[in-house]
Design an enzyme around this catalytic site. Structure first.
Site, short mmCIF file in Angstrom:
data_model
loop_
_atom_site.label_atom_id
_atom_site.label_comp_id
_atom_site.label_asym_id
_atom_site.label_seq_id
_atom_site.Cartn_x
_atom_site.Cartn_y
_atom_site.Cartn_z
CG ASP A 27 -0.32 -0.45 2.51
OD1 ASP A 27 0.92 -0.50 2.58
OD2 ASP A 27 -1.06 -0.74 3.46
CG ASP A 48 -9.02 -0.78 12.05
OD1 ASP A 48 -8.04 -1.49 11.69
OD2 ASP A 48 -9.43 0.19 11.39
CG HIS A 97 -6.00 -1.85 9.07
ND1 HIS A 97 -6.12 -0.68 9.78
CD2 HIS A 97 -4.65 -2.05 8.95
CE1 HIS A 97 -4.90 -0.20 10.05
NE2 HIS A 97 -4.00 -1.02 9.56
CD GLU A 155 -8.90 1.33 8.04
OE1 GLU A 155 -9.05 0.43 8.89
OE2 GLU A 155 -8.18 2.33 8.22
C1 F6R Z 1 1.47 -1.44 6.21
C2 F6R Z 1 0.08 -1.88 6.31
C3 F6R Z 1 -0.68 -1.82 7.57
C4 F6R Z 1 0.12 -2.18 8.82
C5 F6R Z 1 -0.77 -2.10 10.06
C6 F6R Z 1 0.04 -2.34 11.32
O1 F6R Z 1 1.95 -1.59 4.89
O2 F6R Z 1 -0.42 -2.29 5.33
O3 F6R Z 1 -1.79 -2.69 7.47
O4 F6R Z 1 0.63 -3.47 8.67
O5 F6R Z 1 -1.37 -0.84 10.12
O6 F6R Z 1 0.96 -1.30 11.46
P1 F6R Z 1 2.15 -1.40 12.53
O7 F6R Z 1 3.01 -2.52 12.10
O8 F6R Z 1 2.85 -0.07 12.42
O9 F6R Z 1 1.52 -1.62 13.84
#
Ligand code: F6R
Length: 243
Positions: A67, A135, A137, A142
């Site tokens: 992403d 959440d 995701h 989301e």
């Molecule tokens: C990152 C991504 C997000 C993260 C998620 C957890 O490329 O796609 O889904 O993996 O938000 O983020 P962290 O690892 O910072 O807790």
């Protein structure tokens, strides 16, 4: 099918995750799906160390990132393109043309989604690294995202914006509100998933992923249908699991 390992701290989680990554790196011309965020940074450090000490080469490896924020330039200090170069690509021998990060700064983000998905379907991702949002995701899918979604645009939830404000001077108003993200269907095509989650703020999401109902309200719960998901947790992230 989940293969779950619980470790006592982040360094052990990263080392454990690297074992799974290393098996894939030993295959011929593997294709890696990569994530940003805090969760995989330790894994990337292990990959850099392995490259430096053991000469593991990335010359024939392709990477596809999950992403990218929409609306900030590629060279913005918080773009995922910048993050991946700082945390991994600048420290290994991967040719720049082998790196794929969604384009979030183009004039037509919808067309950029279609182009990214078209490139993705040409390749089989051997391992997809994932973190999980508080959440539930995965990537920027989301809650409410259809399970059959390809690469698409996403409006970020306020909870995600707040979680990510730590990278934007702790100011949620500076966090981009949209992202381009691989969809849940894109992620599910990967041959193997490597999910890394640490910290108590992930405990509910991890429980939802592993033990909750399969529902779009917890996007990570779609992984219950994947044949090969390696899950590496610390004790805090595993603390709400029933077994
Ligand atoms: C990152 C991504 C997000 C993260 C998620 C957890 O490329 O796609 O889904 O993996 O938000 O983020 P962290 O690892 O910072 O807790």
């Amino acid at each position: 099918m989940f293969h779950i390992t619980v470790k006592s701290n982040y360094d052990e989680v990263s080392a454990e995750a690297f074992k799974t990554m290393k098996e894939v790196l030993e295959q011929e011309k593997p294709v890696l799906g990569l994530a940003t965020g805090s969760s995989p940074v330790g894994l990337y450090q292990c990959m850099i160390k392995d490259h430096q000490e053991n000469g593991t080469s990335y010359k024939d490896i392709l990477t596809f990132n999950l992403d990218e924020y929409v609306g900030i330039p590629r060279d913005h200090e918080q773009s995922y393109w910048t993050f991946m170069h700082q945390e991994l690509f600048d420290h290994i021998d991967i040719p720049e043309e082998n790196v794929h990060v969604p384009v979030g700064c183009g004039e037509d983000p919808e067309a950029d989604c279609v182009a990214y998905e078209a490139e993705l379907v040409k390749h089989d991702i051997d391992i997809q690294v994932l973190g999980i949002g508080s959440d539930g995701h995965i990537a920027f899918n989301e809650p409410g995202t259809p399970f059959d979604s390809p690469t698409h645009l996403m409006d970020l939830e306020q909870q995600t914006i707040n979680d990510n404000a730590r990278f934007f001077d702790n100011d949620p108003s500076k966090v981009p509100t949209r992202a381009i993200t691989m969809g849940l269907a894109s992620i599910m095509r990967a041959k193997k998933i490597l999910m890394i989650a640490t910290g108590a703020n992930k405990a509910d999401a991890v429980k939802g992923m592993l033990e909750g109902p399969k529902t779009v309200e917890c996007p990570a719960s779609i992984l219950q249908d994947h044949p090969d998901v390696v899950v590496v947790l610390d004790e805090a992230a595993a603390s709400k699991l029933s077994k």
